[in-house]
Write a protein that holds these residues in place. Structure first.
Motif, short mmCIF file in Angstrom:
data_model
loop_
_atom_site.label_atom_id
_atom_site.label_comp_id
_atom_site.label_asym_id
_atom_site.label_seq_id
_atom_site.Cartn_x
_atom_site.Cartn_y
_atom_site.Cartn_z
N GLU A 149 0.83 -1.19 0.00
CA GLU A 149 0.00 0.00 0.00
C GLU A 149 0.88 1.26 0.00
O GLU A 149 2.01 1.24 0.48
N TRP A 185 0.33 5.92 -6.87
CA TRP A 185 -0.71 6.54 -7.69
C TRP A 185 -0.09 7.21 -8.91
O TRP A 185 0.78 8.07 -8.80
N SER A 208 -4.23 -8.49 -7.46
CA SER A 208 -5.33 -7.53 -7.42
C SER A 208 -4.72 -6.14 -7.22
O SER A 208 -3.88 -5.96 -6.33
N THR A 209 -5.13 -5.17 -8.04
CA THR A 209 -4.52 -3.85 -7.96
C THR A 209 -5.58 -2.76 -7.88
O THR A 209 -6.70 -2.90 -8.36
N SER A 210 -5.19 -1.65 -7.26
CA SER A 210 -5.97 -0.41 -7.28
C SER A 210 -4.97 0.74 -7.32
O SER A 210 -3.77 0.53 -7.40
N GLU A 211 -5.47 1.96 -7.20
CA GLU A 211 -4.58 3.12 -7.28
C GLU A 211 -3.57 3.16 -6.14
O GLU A 211 -2.46 3.65 -6.29
N THR A 212 -3.96 2.64 -4.98
CA THR A 212 -3.07 2.75 -3.82
C THR A 212 -2.78 1.41 -3.16
O THR A 212 -2.22 1.37 -2.07
N ASN A 213 -3.18 0.31 -3.79
CA ASN A 213 -2.97 -1.01 -3.18
C ASN A 213 -2.69 -2.04 -4.26
O ASN A 213 -3.37 -2.07 -5.30
#
Length: 854
Positions: free
Chosen positions: A321, A326, A350-355
């Motif tokens: 994290e 970002w 699994s990805t997101s903007e901050t994780n």
């Protein structure tokens, strides 16, 4: 015309006994008689590979000679039982085994090269015996050393090159020429050689892959994997006996099932067969007449549907994290470069903007030191957490994206528990969630039982494991519930209008006696909210079970119907008015306090009283949110961290706390659940001076489909014995409800209309959610049959609906029914609990009546 090759692979259990080689000979002879040539690839005798893997450690501890002798004795016993000689070939292998064992002890280490040669001994020794066994069976067979054919792709000298190698799978004209003119060849799986002529192995499970390599090199017609189960299943049969045999799968589906935790075939064996276009069959050596699983380019069907559920425990997650990732170009490249440098293989991402969260491939060599190094090298890039002991629940099937909505009821279980990672495969074949380890099995079972278990037999779904594995008598007993035996009586009872609940009292009595006979349970109280019919209550009391009531109305009803002493009643109110507590204390029944309010606001009521405190164990269980009675969103019980306050309030009121109680939810089929609840209560009881009893609650599950998993009461008793041993000195109470009465009750009603609309067949019946609200309220599934036409061939799917003016008035969706007509009697099974007691006069329609059969 050149006769085609059939490659047959036999696993360790398939070659473990001399009699099994007679089966192998018979199967090979059948192919020969059909004009095929046969190449048999086999594993080591069952258990030998494990013994060889453990041998270096034994040698380093000075116990190598005995360990090696045990391995040789296993093969000598096989030879003696089969009437075979320990010939020169086998003796030479024995001598080499002794030399390698002595060498390890002498130099004090076992290199990867030595371990690979040791591991290869299992297949080579089995070959020496197998050749003789086939010859004794009257077959002309030629032996082939797989190392003469397979050259390793990885020609290095590191551990992986020796212990987990691969082989080129291209067609091999030289091999085809070498075997020209031969009809039956026996060779080993698992082993190959490198360019230096040294033995290497293809990793555990490599015999399946060896067989696929041979099939591709020979351009075989078919690859058969013979094992000790009849094929691939929709779930591990140890998870649920309702697991269905999968009769036909595509290569891609089989690959996904194998990769995500299915253990019948090795994941790496599918690729060579797929690329060569060779059909595979997975079959049972000991039951060869069963259909098995066919794996080919064509799936059994390509409709969007779930075909398999698996759960893979022991998953390790790395959670990364930070705001620094970002819009940071190349961040993932930097992160995964660290994984590469540390030699750590990633499975799910699994990805997101901050994780970014990843799961790691299982790797026995991934020790704490390498994980620490991984964390250190990642920390300059992001915050890092490593989570241990998770479980990956994977769902496999074509068009998985189009059926995600069907997963909702099972996933509702996680409104109070975290889902750590979600991964949806780009090929639309796989959807995986990673959850905490204790939740994995339960989620997999719920998904299977709701989306696969009830499916009819088709080109894909075959019989269940229960039908295949159980003795015929057991299958008949499970397949013929009481209402089939009493069909004529039920048809005569069926009302012309509305509905009728019918209860089979012998079934009630049998269930009550089964629970009351649990040796570890000191008192059982029936949760009468499930069914308050007087005949049912009398049958339960006669079996020695007390009454658990949740309102003074229930207490009064029980006392009117039954001759009860105060000690036979357990009163467990929730947010009830003060007057009910006053009445319970006057009667002298067992009283459970569900929160602090009664103790802090009405302390004068409890001076000198003995009470039980209900605890919220934060272990929600159940198939639907509305049947879960624990966890942060449940209104029931006192949180564990609030028990000191409850103790203080009880002492201030002058009450004595003599028991603790917890009930986590309904529909539980894991036998260890009540042991877990008991352990929580026993630990909490240490805070209280006078606690003598632990009420473990109820929630004993009932199967909602004929092949669904049933609760193993013997397993419950085993766990309760362990609980008593670990927490002696406590009485154990239990309060079963639905378990005693659900299967004893059916709802009868008649067909009113048939409608076909937008491809759906609707069968309307004379009563609906006014009589049985469980499907609408809980998403519950009940078996539904046309009792008038029981046993007739199905004519297709139908949805069974009632006359109530609500879209939720759906008693059962997409059920296989025969041709059905107005006036036919429909039976809704497993309806003896929470049926009549929850009915209403909604739409001013009379709910179903009730009667009992002795």
């Amino acid at each position: 015309m050149t006769r085609p090759w059939i490659v047959m692979k036999f696993g360790g259990t398939s070659v473990a006994e001399p009699a099994n080689w007679d089966i192998i000979a018979r199967l090979a002879r059948k192919h020969r008689e059909a004009g095929k040539r046969v190449l048999i690839v086999h594993s080591a005798i069952a258990g030998v590979s494990n013994a060889l893997e453990a041998l270096p450690r034994a040698a380093l501890q000075g116990e190598g000679e005995a360990a090696a002798e045990a391995i040789k004795d296993r093969h000598r016993s096989f030879a003696a039982e089969a009437g075979l000689a320990v010939g020169p070939a086998l003796q030479a292998l024995f001598d080499r085994l002794d030399a390698l064992t002595a060498g390890i002890a002498l130099i004090g280490e076992a290199s990867a090269r030595v371990r690979a040669e040791l591991m290869a001994m299992g297949e080579l020794m089995a070959s020496a015996l197998g050749l003789q066994a086939l010859e004794k069976a009257g077959l002309a067979v030629t032996g082939l050393d797989a190392r003469e054919v397979f050259q390793a792709v990885n020609d290095g000298a590191d551990a992986r090159a020796y212990l987990d190698n691969t082989v080129c799978e291209d067609p091999d004209p030289a091999l085809q020429d070498k075997l020209k003119g031969l009809d039956l060849v026996l060779t080993q799986g698992f082993i190959a050689r490198n360019s230096r002529g040294e033995t290497v192995v293809l990793g555990r499970g490599g015999s399946d892959t060896s067989a696929a390599y041979f099939a591709a090199k020979l351009e075989a017609e078919k690859l058969e994997i013979w094992t000790d189960v009849p094929g691939l299943f929709s779930a591990d049969p140890r998870l649920t006996s309702g697991a269905r045999l999968l009769k036909a799968l595509s290569y891609e589906e089989a690959q996904e099932i194998a990769t995500m935790g299915g253990k019948v075939i090795h994941p790496r064996c599918v690729g060579p067969a797929r690329r060569a276009g060779i059909a595979m069959e997975v079959k049972d050596t000991f039951r060869p007449d069963l259909p098995g699983t066919r794996i080919s380019a064509a799936p059994g069907d390509d409709a969007p549907r779930l075909k398999a559920v698996s759960v893979k425990p022991g998953i390790r997650l790395v959670v990364m994290e930070g705001a620094g990732m970002w819009r940071q170009a190349g961040f993932l490249a930097d992160v995964f470069a660290v994984f590469k440098n540390c030699g750590v293989s990633v499975d799910l991402v699994s990805t997101s903007e901050t994780n970014v969260t990843v799961s790691l491939d299982p790797d026995p060599g991934l020790d704490a030191a390498r994980l620490d190094r991984l964390k250190r090298e990642l920390e300059p890039l992001c915050r890092v957490r490593i989570l241990e002991d998770a479980a990956a629940v994977s769902m496999v099937g074509y068009g998985i994206r189009r059926i995600l909505h069907q997963l909702a009821p099972a996933l509702e279980a996680f409104q109070d528990k975290p889902i750590r990672l979600v991964s949806q495969a780009a090929n639309d074949l796989n959807f995986t969630v990673v959850v905490d380890a204790p939740e994995g099995r339960a989620l997999a079972v719920r998904l299977h039982e709701s989306l696969i278990g009830p499916s009819p037999e088709t080109s894909v779904f075959g019989p269940s494991w229960a039908e295949i594995a159980a003795p015929s008598g057991a299958r008949t007993e499970r397949a013929r519930p009481w209402w089939q035996e009493r069909r004529k009586e039920l048809l005569d009872l069926a009302p012309k209008t509305g509905g009728l609940y019918v209860y089979d009292l012998p079934t009630v009595t049998a269930r009550a006696k089964a629970v009351n006979s649990l040796a570890s349970i000191d008192r059982a109280f029936y949760a009468m909210k499930a069914n308050a019919n007087p005949h049912v209550l009398k049958a339960i009391q006669a079996a020695g079970v007390g009454m658990e009531c949740v309102s003074m109305g229930e207490v009064e009803h029980a006392r009117e119907v039954l001759d009860l002493a105060p000690g036979d009643i357990l009163f467990t109110p929730n947010f009830a008015p003060r007057e009910e507590y006053e009445a319970a204390l006057r009667l002298g029944v067992h009283l459970t306090i569900d929160g602090l309010h009664p103790l802090t606001e009405w302390p004068e009521l409890f001076d000198g009283a003995e009470i039980i405190l209900r605890v919220n164990p934060d272990r929600p269980r159940g198939h639907h949110a509305h049947v879960k009675t624990a966890g942060p969103k449940a209104k029931f019980g006192i949180a564990l961290d609030a028990l000191p306050a409850a103790k203080a309030a009880a002492e201030a009121a002058g009450a004595r706390v003599v028991g603790l109680h917890a009930h986590a939810g309904s529909g539980v089929t894991e036998p260890e659940h009540w042991r877990e609840i008991g352990a929580i209560l026993a630990e909490a009881a240490a805070r209280f001076e006078h606690v003598r009893l632990l009420n473990l609650g109820g929630g004993l599950g009932v199967p909602e489909a004929p092949d669904a998993k049933a609760l193993d009461l013997a397993g419950v008793e085993q766990n309760l014995k362990a609980l008593k041993k670990g927490a002696p000195g406590f009485e154990l109470w239990m309060e079963p409800g639905r378990y005693l009465v659900a299967e004893a009750g059916v709802l009868l009603t008649r067909v009113t209309q048939i409608k076909h609309s937008f491809g759906t067949r609707f069968v309307g019946v004379a009563t609906g959610m006014n009589s049985l609200i469980r499907p609408a309220l809980y998403g519950a599934r009940h078996e539904i049959v046309n009792l008038s036409r029981l046993g007739e061939a199905p004519a297709g799917l139908a949805s069974i609906v009632g006359p109530i003016c609500e879209s939720a008035d759906l008693l059962g969706a997409e059920r296989l029914l025969p041709e059905t007509e107005e006036g036919d009697v429909m039976l809704i099974a497993t309806a003896g609990a929470y049926g009549r007691v929850m009915s209403s006069f909604y739409n001013r329609r009379e709910p179903a009546g009730e009667t009992a059969l002795a």
